[in-house]
Every structure is written in C-alpha cells, then in structure tokens.
Write a protein that holds these residues in place. Structure first.
Motif, PDB file in Angstrom:
ATOM      1  N   ARG A  45       0.840  -1.193   0.000  1.00  9.49           N
ATOM      2  CA  ARG A  45       0.000   0.000   0.000  1.00  9.49           C
ATOM      3  C   ARG A  45       0.879   1.247   0.000  1.00  9.49           C
ATOM      4  NH1 ARG A  45      -4.129   0.615   4.900  1.00  9.49           N
ATOM      5  NH2 ARG A  45      -2.219   1.147   6.003  1.00  9.49           N
ATOM      6  N   GLU A  46       0.474   2.226  -0.791  1.00  8.70           N
ATOM      7  CA  GLU A  46       1.262   3.457  -0.916  1.00  8.70           C
ATOM      8  C   GLU A  46       0.466   4.648  -0.415  1.00  8.70           C
ATOM      9  OE1 GLU A  46       4.197   3.612  -4.590  1.00  8.70           O
ATOM     10  OE2 GLU A  46       2.163   3.159  -5.258  1.00  8.70           O
ATOM     11  N   PHE A  47       1.091   5.430   0.405  1.00  8.25           N
ATOM     12  CA  PHE A  47       0.497   6.681   0.845  1.00  8.25           C
ATOM     13  C   PHE A  47       0.580   7.699  -0.291  1.00  8.25           C
ATOM     14  CE2 PHE A  47      -0.592  10.249   3.359  1.00  8.25           C
ATOM     15  CZ  PHE A  47       0.356  11.244   3.151  1.00  8.25           C
ATOM     16  N   VAL A  48      -0.521   8.375  -0.550  1.00  7.47           N
ATOM     17  CA  VAL A  48      -0.542   9.365  -1.631  1.00  7.47           C
ATOM     18  C   VAL A  48      -0.525  10.787  -1.064  1.00  7.47           C
ATOM     19  CG1 VAL A  48      -1.800  10.252  -3.625  1.00  7.47           C
ATOM     20  CG2 VAL A  48      -1.748   7.788  -3.167  1.00  7.47           C
ATOM     21  N   ALA A  49      -1.475  11.098  -0.210  1.00  7.10           N
ATOM     22  CA  ALA A  49      -1.548  12.454   0.336  1.00  7.10           C
ATOM     23  C   ALA A  49      -2.492  12.499   1.522  1.00  7.10           C
ATOM     24  CB  ALA A  49      -2.018  13.447  -0.732  1.00  7.10           C
ATOM     25  N   ASP A  58       0.503  16.647   3.525  1.00 10.63           N
ATOM     26  CA  ASP A  58       1.649  15.789   3.238  1.00 10.63           C
ATOM     27  C   ASP A  58       1.402  15.029   1.946  1.00 10.63           C
ATOM     28  OD1 ASP A  58       1.992  15.167   6.707  1.00 10.63           O
ATOM     29  OD2 ASP A  58       3.473  16.177   5.431  1.00 10.63           O
ATOM     30  N   TYR A  59       2.475  14.798   1.220  1.00 10.66           N
ATOM     31  CA  TYR A  59       2.410  14.008   0.001  1.00 10.66           C
ATOM     32  C   TYR A  59       3.393  12.858   0.087  1.00 10.66           C
ATOM     33  CZ  TYR A  59      -0.259  17.812  -2.132  1.00 10.66           C
ATOM     34  OH  TYR A  59      -1.226  18.747  -2.424  1.00 10.66           O
ATOM     35  N   GLY A  60       2.965  11.740  -0.421  1.00  9.55           N
ATOM     36  CA  GLY A  60       3.873  10.618  -0.532  1.00  9.55           C
ATOM     37  C   GLY A  60       4.725  10.765  -1.773  1.00  9.55           C
ATOM     38  N   ASP A  61       5.747   9.952  -1.855  1.00 10.99           N
ATOM     39  CA  ASP A  61       6.660  10.051  -2.992  1.00 10.99           C
ATOM     40  C   ASP A  61       6.027   9.594  -4.296  1.00 10.99           C
ATOM     41  OD1 ASP A  61       9.495   9.037  -0.962  1.00 10.99           O
ATOM     42  OD2 ASP A  61       8.659  11.029  -1.347  1.00 10.99           O
ATOM     43  N   SER A  62       5.004   8.748  -4.180  1.00 10.81           N
ATOM     44  CA  SER A  62       4.453   8.120  -5.382  1.00 10.81           C
ATOM     45  C   SER A  62       3.908   9.130  -6.389  1.00 10.81           C
ATOM     46  CB  SER A  62       3.361   7.132  -4.989  1.00 10.81           C
ATOM     47  OG  SER A  62       2.310   7.793  -4.285  1.00 10.81           O
ATOM     48  N   MET A  63       3.279  10.191  -5.923  1.00  9.17           N
ATOM     49  CA  MET A  63       2.677  11.152  -6.840  1.00  9.17           C
ATOM     50  C   MET A  63       3.054  12.600  -6.515  1.00  9.17           C
ATOM     51  SD  MET A  63      -1.112   9.732  -7.744  1.00  9.17           S
ATOM     52  CE  MET A  63      -1.094  10.701  -9.257  1.00  9.17           C
ATOM     53  N   TYR A  79     -10.469  16.076  -1.619  1.00 15.30           N
ATOM     54  CA  TYR A  79     -10.353  15.842  -3.047  1.00 15.30           C
ATOM     55  C   TYR A  79      -8.902  15.532  -3.379  1.00 15.30           C
ATOM     56  CZ  TYR A  79     -14.672  18.526  -2.651  1.00 15.30           C
ATOM     57  OH  TYR A  79     -15.904  18.985  -2.276  1.00 15.30           O
ATOM     58  N   LEU A  80      -8.729  14.801  -4.459  1.00 16.84           N
ATOM     59  CA  LEU A  80      -7.386  14.541  -4.952  1.00 16.84           C
ATOM     60  C   LEU A  80      -7.381  14.788  -6.448  1.00 16.84           C
ATOM     61  CD1 LEU A  80      -4.540  13.515  -4.132  1.00 16.84           C
ATOM     62  CD2 LEU A  80      -5.258  11.268  -4.986  1.00 16.84           C
ATOM     63  N   GLN A  81      -6.704  15.841  -6.854  1.00 12.01           N
ATOM     64  CA  GLN A  81      -6.535  16.146  -8.267  1.00 12.01           C
ATOM     65  C   GLN A  81      -5.235  15.511  -8.725  1.00 12.01           C
ATOM     66  OE1 GLN A  81      -8.551  17.877 -10.481  1.00 12.01           O
ATOM     67  NE2 GLN A  81      -7.057  17.237 -12.023  1.00 12.01           N
ATOM     68  N   MET A  82      -5.324  14.639  -9.700  1.00  4.93           N
ATOM     69  CA  MET A  82      -4.152  13.921 -10.190  1.00  4.93           C
ATOM     70  C   MET A  82      -3.869  14.348 -11.625  1.00  4.93           C
ATOM     71  SD  MET A  82      -4.968  10.127  -8.666  1.00  4.93           S
ATOM     72  CE  MET A  82      -6.537  10.002  -9.529  1.00  4.93           C
ATOM     73  N   ASN A  83      -2.671  14.781 -11.878  1.00  6.41           N
ATOM     74  CA  ASN A  83      -2.273  15.247 -13.200  1.00  6.41           C
ATOM     75  C   ASN A  83      -1.067  14.452 -13.707  1.00  6.41           C
ATOM     76  OD1 ASN A  83      -4.218  17.401 -13.016  1.00  6.41           O
ATOM     77  ND2 ASN A  83      -2.746  18.542 -11.768  1.00  6.41           N
ATOM     78  N   ALA A  84      -0.793  14.616 -14.964  1.00  5.08           N
ATOM     79  CA  ALA A  84       0.361  13.948 -15.577  1.00  5.08           C
ATOM     80  C   ALA A  84       0.384  12.468 -15.209  1.00  5.08           C
ATOM     81  CB  ALA A  84       1.659  14.641 -15.150  1.00  5.08           C
ATOM     82  N   LEU A  85      -0.752  11.842 -15.363  1.00  6.79           N
ATOM     83  CA  LEU A  85      -0.874  10.456 -14.944  1.00  6.79           C
ATOM     84  C   LEU A  85       0.040   9.538 -15.755  1.00  6.79           C
ATOM     85  CD1 LEU A  85      -4.727  10.342 -14.398  1.00  6.79           C
ATOM     86  CD2 LEU A  85      -2.989   9.908 -12.662  1.00  6.79           C
ATOM     87  N   ARG A  86       0.529   8.515 -15.080  1.00  3.81           N
ATOM     88  CA  ARG A  86       1.414   7.544 -15.689  1.00  3.81           C
ATOM     89  C   ARG A  86       0.775   6.166 -15.623  1.00  3.81           C
ATOM     90  NH1 ARG A  86       6.532   9.376 -11.916  1.00  3.81           N
ATOM     91  NH2 ARG A  86       6.805  11.489 -12.765  1.00  3.81           N
TER      92      ARG A  86
END
Length: 117
Positions: A45-49, A58-63, A79-86
């Motif tokens: 599991r990865e922490f995002v924010a 706080d932001y995790g390294d993943s995004m 809310y989580l706005q995600m840009n430049a998705l990979r």
C-alpha cells in the motif's frame, strides 16, 4: 457501519488528469485528517496524500508534484486532483479518515484509476 463515499476515478490516458472526491458522514466527529492511499495487487500500500484539520498537507513520494489534495476536514470533504498520470498510477485509490479517539482509520470503498493508452 460508517461508510465514506468516494467518487471520481475511471480511465485516463498517460499524461491525463483525474479527480477523486471523498465525503465522510456527519456521524464521524472530530476528524483529525483525511487523505488518500492506493493499493495495487502485488504491491505494498502506498500513501498518496493527507490533509489535517489544522491545514497540514503531506504528500507521498508516489505522486508528489503530480497531485494536489484539497478539501476541508471540518466539512468532511477531501479531493485529490491527479495530473500527468502515468501507467504506473493504475491502482485502487482509497480515502481514509482518522480521528484521535480511535486506533484505526475509516476507509472508503475504493476508486479504480486506470491509466492506459
């Protein structure tokens, strides 16, 4: 049973954007933080924010640098706005809510985010 309501997610192309929303019920009081993590099969599991009621973010390294968390814990929304998705951002994203009087967090049902060309 307390349930968080998530919305958003879906399919995006590499380089695209998506926005996730989460609303916690009023029955959860004194929210300390609201945030997001993601879980991909076969991976940890990865922490995002996260966003605290005091405004600490706080932001995790993943995004980091590609996502923005916003909202108001006092209003039970995040809310989580995600840009430049990979492609590697493909995962199930979960909202979590933490309160100081419980040793565990509340989780949303999960939102599938698929990045594909």
């Amino acid at each position: 049973q307390v349930q968080l309501t998530e919305s958003g997610g879906g399919l995006a192309q590499p380089g695209g954007s998506l926005r996730l929303s989460c609303v916690a019920p009023e029955s959860i009081f004194n929210i300390y933080s609201m945030g997001w993590f993601r879980q991909t099969p076969g991976k940890e599991r990865e922490f995002v924010a996260s966003l605290t009621s005091g405004g600490k973010i706080d932001y995790g390294d993943s995004m980091k640098g590609r996502c923005t968390i916003s909202g108001d814990a006092a209003k039970h929304t995040v809310y989580l706005q995600m840009n430049a998705l990979r492609l590697e951002d493909t995962s199930v994203y979960y909202c979590d809510v933490r309160v100081p009087y419980l040793p565990y967090a509340y989780f949303g049902q999960g939102s599938q985010v698929t990045v594909s060309s």
